[in-house]
Design a protein around this motif. Structure first.
Motif, PDB file in Angstrom:
ATOM      1  N   TRP A   1      47.868  42.552  33.328  1.00 15.52           N
ATOM      2  CA  TRP A   1      46.636  41.840  33.642  1.00 15.52           C
ATOM      3  C   TRP A   1      46.601  40.513  32.919  1.00 15.52           C
TER       4      TRP A   1
ATOM      5  N   PRO B   1      39.770  37.782  35.944  1.00 12.75           N
ATOM      6  CA  PRO B   1      40.825  38.732  35.599  1.00 12.75           C
ATOM      7  C   PRO B   1      41.602  39.130  36.860  1.00 12.75           C
ATOM      8  N   VAL B   2      42.928  39.178  36.743  1.00 10.72           N
ATOM      9  CA  VAL B   2      43.803  39.505  37.868  1.00 10.72           C
ATOM     10  C   VAL B   2      44.930  40.414  37.398  1.00 10.72           C
ATOM     11  N   ALA B   3      45.536  41.106  38.345  1.00  7.54           N
ATOM     12  CA  ALA B   3      46.717  41.921  38.067  1.00  7.54           C
ATOM     13  C   ALA B   3      47.960  41.124  38.445  1.00  7.54           C
TER      14      ALA B   3
ATOM     15  N   THR C   1      34.219  47.590  37.220  1.00 10.73           N
ATOM     16  CA  THR C   1      35.566  47.345  36.691  1.00 10.73           C
ATOM     17  C   THR C   1      35.723  46.024  35.946  1.00 10.73           C
ATOM     18  N   GLU C   2      34.892  45.037  36.228  1.00 14.40           N
ATOM     19  CA  GLU C   2      35.088  43.725  35.616  1.00 14.40           C
ATOM     20  C   GLU C   2      34.996  43.737  34.086  1.00 14.40           C
TER      21      GLU C   2
ATOM     22  N   GLY D   1      38.315  44.973  32.907  1.00 14.15           N
ATOM     23  CA  GLY D   1      39.329  43.964  33.194  1.00 14.15           C
ATOM     24  C   GLY D   1      39.262  42.807  32.217  1.00 14.15           C
TER      25      GLY D   1
ATOM     26  N   TRP E   1      47.837  35.106  29.437  1.00 17.98           N
ATOM     27  CA  TRP E   1      48.702  36.227  29.819  1.00 17.98           C
ATOM     28  C   TRP E   1      49.621  36.562  28.663  1.00 17.98           C
TER      29      TRP E   1
ATOM     30  N   ALA F   1      42.497  42.106  30.044  1.00 15.77           N
ATOM     31  CA  ALA F   1      43.314  41.053  30.646  1.00 15.77           C
ATOM     32  C   ALA F   1      43.694  39.984  29.635  1.00 15.77           C
TER      33      ALA F   1
ATOM     34  N   ILE G   1      50.652  37.349  42.121  1.00 12.41           N
ATOM     35  CA  ILE G   1      49.359  38.023  41.981  1.00 12.41           C
ATOM     36  C   ILE G   1      48.934  38.485  43.365  1.00 12.41           C
TER      37      ILE G   1
END
Length: 134
Positions: free
Chosen positions: A34, A51-53, A18-19, A22, A89, A26, A65
């Motif tokens: 993201w 990367p974060v949601a 997944t990275e 992302g 972002w 992101a 987050i």
């Protein structure tokens, strides 16, 4: 060959798969859920981009987050130790300060109503305050 088991955090296979997706999505203006958090290792000083949601909140200055792997997630601890971070972002850089790791109930209270059921399932979240330009 399989990866060795890990004590904490996501399965390495999940990260490896997944990275790349992302990282590609992101921080883009057209993908507001993201972001990429830029932080430094609290012991090593090494720069990281994670990367974060980002969970939508009712308070425009709050950045929430989720921490699905728990409160001892390294990037979150790095941000707390540093007192903040920069997020790429919505197509721009956003300064964030006053990080706090909170439990699921407090995080759910900050999230927009449609995201509360998801946030309640996470063991913790990190809350930051957006730095507004003067």
């Amino acid at each position: 060959m399989s990866d060795p088991p890990r004590k904490h955090g996501p399965p390495r296979l999940a990260v490896r798969v997944t990275e790349p997706v992302g990282r590609a999505l992101a921080g883009r203006r057209w993908f507001p859920l993201w972001a990429v958090v830029h932080h430094r290792g609290r012991r090593s000083g090494t720069p990281y981009a994670t990367p974060v949601a980002v969970v939508p909140t009712a308070d425009r200055d709050a950045i929430l987050i989720g921490l699905p792997w728990g409160a001892d997630t390294n990037w979150a601890l790095n941000i707390v130790a540093a007192g903040g971070a920069t997020l790429r972002w919505r197509g721009g850089d956003v300064g964030a300060t006053n990080p706090r790791i909170v439990d699921a109930d407090e995080a759910a209270g900050l999230a927009k109503a449609s995201f509360r059921p998801v946030v309640r399932r996470m063991p913790a979240a990190i809350v930051l305050r957006r730095v507004r330009p003067v």
